[in-house]
Design a protein around this motif. Structure first.
Motif, PDB file in Angstrom:
ATOM      1  N   GLY A 178      -9.779   1.321   1.148  1.00 48.07           N
ATOM      2  CA  GLY A 178     -10.871   2.230   0.812  1.00 48.07           C
ATOM      3  C   GLY A 178     -10.378   3.598   0.385  1.00 48.07           C
ATOM      4  O   GLY A 178     -10.880   4.183  -0.582  1.00 48.07           O
ATOM      5  N   LYS A 179      -9.358   4.120   1.070  1.00 51.02           N
ATOM      6  CA  LYS A 179      -8.804   5.424   0.705  1.00 51.02           C
ATOM      7  C   LYS A 179      -8.132   5.380  -0.660  1.00 51.02           C
ATOM      8  O   LYS A 179      -8.289   6.305  -1.470  1.00 51.02           O
ATOM      9  CB  LYS A 179      -7.807   5.872   1.767  1.00 51.02           C
ATOM     10  CG  LYS A 179      -8.438   6.172   3.113  1.00 51.02           C
ATOM     11  CD  LYS A 179      -7.390   6.522   4.157  1.00 51.02           C
ATOM     12  CE  LYS A 179      -8.026   6.772   5.518  1.00 51.02           C
ATOM     13  NZ  LYS A 179      -7.008   7.057   6.559  1.00 51.02           N
TER      14      LYS A 179
ATOM     15  N   SER B 182      -8.225  -2.530   5.554  1.00 54.51           N
ATOM     16  CA  SER B 182      -9.451  -2.276   4.799  1.00 54.51           C
ATOM     17  C   SER B 182      -9.689  -0.777   4.648  1.00 54.51           C
ATOM     18  O   SER B 182     -10.120  -0.306   3.587  1.00 54.51           O
ATOM     19  CB  SER B 182     -10.654  -2.933   5.484  1.00 54.51           C
ATOM     20  OG  SER B 182     -10.536  -4.334   5.500  1.00 54.51           O
ATOM     21  N   SER B 183      -9.396  -0.033   5.707  1.00 51.62           N
ATOM     22  CA  SER B 183      -9.516   1.426   5.629  1.00 51.62           C
ATOM     23  C   SER B 183      -8.536   2.000   4.614  1.00 51.62           C
ATOM     24  O   SER B 183      -8.887   2.888   3.823  1.00 51.62           O
ATOM     25  CB  SER B 183      -9.270   2.038   7.012  1.00 51.62           C
ATOM     26  OG  SER B 183      -9.282   3.454   6.947  1.00 51.62           O
ATOM     27  N   ASP B 184      -7.305   1.486   4.602  1.00 51.98           N
ATOM     28  CA  ASP B 184      -6.306   1.959   3.637  1.00 51.98           C
ATOM     29  C   ASP B 184      -6.740   1.646   2.201  1.00 51.98           C
ATOM     30  O   ASP B 184      -6.584   2.476   1.301  1.00 51.98           O
ATOM     31  CB  ASP B 184      -4.950   1.307   3.915  1.00 51.98           C
ATOM     32  CG  ASP B 184      -4.341   1.800   5.220  1.00 51.98           C
ATOM     33  OD1 ASP B 184      -4.799   2.847   5.728  1.00 51.98           O
ATOM     34  OD2 ASP B 184      -3.423   1.143   5.725  1.00 51.98           O
TER      35      ASP B 184
ATOM     36  N   TYR C 220       0.830  -1.209   0.000  1.00 52.92           N
ATOM     37  CA  TYR C 220       0.000   0.000   0.000  1.00 52.92           C
ATOM     38  C   TYR C 220       0.865   1.260   0.000  1.00 52.92           C
ATOM     39  O   TYR C 220       0.484   2.275  -0.598  1.00 52.92           O
ATOM     40  CB  TYR C 220      -0.930   0.005   1.213  1.00 52.92           C
ATOM     41  CG  TYR C 220      -1.978  -1.099   1.184  1.00 52.92           C
ATOM     42  CD1 TYR C 220      -2.169  -1.873   0.036  1.00 52.92           C
ATOM     43  CD2 TYR C 220      -2.755  -1.382   2.296  1.00 52.92           C
ATOM     44  CE1 TYR C 220      -3.107  -2.884   0.014  1.00 52.92           C
ATOM     45  CE2 TYR C 220      -3.705  -2.397   2.274  1.00 52.92           C
ATOM     46  CZ  TYR C 220      -3.872  -3.146   1.134  1.00 52.92           C
ATOM     47  OH  TYR C 220      -4.806  -4.150   1.104  1.00 52.92           O
TER      48      TYR C 220
ATOM     49  N   TYR D 228      -6.931  -6.216   9.844  1.00 54.50           N
ATOM     50  CA  TYR D 228      -7.970  -6.213   8.812  1.00 54.50           C
ATOM     51  C   TYR D 228      -8.689  -4.871   8.760  1.00 54.50           C
ATOM     52  O   TYR D 228      -8.924  -4.322   7.685  1.00 54.50           O
ATOM     53  CB  TYR D 228      -8.976  -7.338   9.077  1.00 54.50           C
ATOM     54  CG  TYR D 228     -10.138  -7.335   8.119  1.00 54.50           C
ATOM     55  CD1 TYR D 228      -9.994  -7.835   6.830  1.00 54.50           C
ATOM     56  CD2 TYR D 228     -11.376  -6.822   8.503  1.00 54.50           C
ATOM     57  CE1 TYR D 228     -11.057  -7.820   5.943  1.00 54.50           C
ATOM     58  CE2 TYR D 228     -12.436  -6.800   7.616  1.00 54.50           C
ATOM     59  CZ  TYR D 228     -12.266  -7.304   6.342  1.00 54.50           C
ATOM     60  OH  TYR D 228     -13.318  -7.274   5.461  1.00 54.50           O
ATOM     61  N   ASN D 229      -9.047  -4.339   9.912  1.00 59.51           N
ATOM     62  CA  ASN D 229      -9.744  -3.052   9.947  1.00 59.51           C
ATOM     63  C   ASN D 229      -8.866  -1.932   9.392  1.00 59.51           C
ATOM     64  O   ASN D 229      -9.326  -1.076   8.626  1.00 59.51           O
ATOM     65  CB  ASN D 229     -10.177  -2.731  11.375  1.00 59.51           C
ATOM     66  CG  ASN D 229     -11.268  -3.650  11.877  1.00 59.51           C
ATOM     67  OD1 ASN D 229     -12.044  -4.194  11.103  1.00 59.51           O
ATOM     68  ND2 ASN D 229     -11.330  -3.850  13.186  1.00 59.51           N
ATOM     69  N   LYS D 230      -7.585  -1.920   9.793  1.00 54.48           N
ATOM     70  CA  LYS D 230      -6.675  -0.871   9.333  1.00 54.48           C
ATOM     71  C   LYS D 230      -6.424  -0.989   7.832  1.00 54.48           C
ATOM     72  O   LYS D 230      -6.493   0.009   7.093  1.00 54.48           O
ATOM     73  CB  LYS D 230      -5.346  -0.977  10.088  1.00 54.48           C
ATOM     74  CG  LYS D 230      -4.264  -0.023   9.612  1.00 54.48           C
ATOM     75  CD  LYS D 230      -4.674   1.429   9.794  1.00 54.48           C
ATOM     76  CE  LYS D 230      -3.510   2.386   9.577  1.00 54.48           C
ATOM     77  NZ  LYS D 230      -2.998   2.351   8.181  1.00 54.48           N
TER      78      LYS D 230
ATOM     79  N   GLU E 251      -7.108  -5.947  -2.373  1.00 53.43           N
ATOM     80  CA  GLU E 251      -7.874  -6.619  -1.323  1.00 53.43           C
ATOM     81  C   GLU E 251      -7.541  -8.101  -1.189  1.00 53.43           C
ATOM     82  O   GLU E 251      -8.064  -8.754  -0.273  1.00 53.43           O
ATOM     83  CB  GLU E 251      -9.374  -6.469  -1.603  1.00 53.43           C
ATOM     84  CG  GLU E 251      -9.875  -5.039  -1.477  1.00 53.43           C
ATOM     85  CD  GLU E 251     -11.313  -4.894  -1.941  1.00 53.43           C
ATOM     86  OE1 GLU E 251     -11.842  -5.868  -2.523  1.00 53.43           O
ATOM     87  OE2 GLU E 251     -11.899  -3.826  -1.708  1.00 53.43           O
TER      88      GLU E 251
END
Length: 238
Positions: free
Chosen positions: A207-208, A203-205, A51, A199-201, A131
């Motif tokens: 999305g951005k 997934s947020s990246d 990322y 996973y939460n972190k 993803e």
């Protein structure tokens, strides 16, 4: 003299000793959870670096794209390269643009639709690549505690069997089996907690990054739409 059994019991309750004393089912559970934990961290570090590279690539492409360089020149530069992110979206749109003009595009609406679909497909492929393997983190985050709990249940059953066999409820008899059970639970949480947080972190990246690429696709679609109105619409009217 009576302190020696307690010392020996303490040695037997070390993590390493508990692992070797555990039954084969509990051992399999522990090994599986440890393997899942290692794989989780491998995915996390791989995604962090991936990322970061993607963000750098998006920054470089935006700088080049908005520098005033002609679209044709930029396309010739990127067409034969392996592109990612905005570059892949740009190349997909320009390739459809050039193919349509080579075949004599007459319908502005049809050309715009084909270009938008090409960019949507490129964006979808990029998002799928970003993803990939995140589902494993979600699976470990949700399943690892229950797998550890399974090991816990088996360990407690072993303790009860030891009690029944020795006909004694002495702590020295009960403790090893209970400790094995709790160790399986701990390893399950050790695998699950980082997986959920990561996973939460991540997934947020994702999305951005997706928002940035989708925004570029919309902007580039508007640019090509204006050029279509200038080049294709007069030809269609004639």
């Amino acid at each position: 003299m009576e302190q020696l059994p307690l010392a020996a019991t303490g040695a037997e309750l070390s993590v390493w000793s508990l692992f070797w004393q555990a039954g084969w089912v509990v051992k399999l559970v522990m090994i599986g959870l440890l393997g899942a934990s290692v794989w989780t961290w491998a995915i996390v570090f791989d995604k962090i670096f991936a990322y970061a590279r993607m963000r750098s690539a998006l920054d470089r492409f935006e700088q080049i794209f908005w520098s005033g360089q002609s679209l044709e020149e930029l396309y010739r530069t990127l067409a034969d390269r392996t592109t990612t992110g905005m570059g892949a979206i740009f190349v997909a749109a320009m390739r459809e643009w050039k193919k349509s003009f080579e075949k004599g595009a007459k319908s502005p609406i049809g050309l715009q639709t084909r270009i938008d679909k090409a960019m949507d497909l490129a964006l979808t492929r990029e998002m799928e690549r970003l993803e990939s393997r995140l589902g494993f983190l979600a699976t470990i985050g949700s399943a690892a505690p229950f797998i550890g709990l399974f090991g816990t249940v088996v360990g407690i059953m072993t303790s009860f069997q030891a009690i029944a066999g020795s006909k004694s409820t002495n702590l020295a008899v009960v403790a090893p089996g209970i400790a094995e059970a709790l160790l399986a639970t701990a390893i399950g949480l050790l695998a699950a907690i980082p997986a959920v947080i990561a996973y939460n972190k991540l997934s947020s990246d994702v999305g951005k990054l997706g928002v940035r690429m989708e925004g570029f696709a919309d902007e580039f679609s508007a640019i090509l739409s204006r050029q279509i109105d200038e080049k294709v619409a007069p030809r269609a009217a004639a």
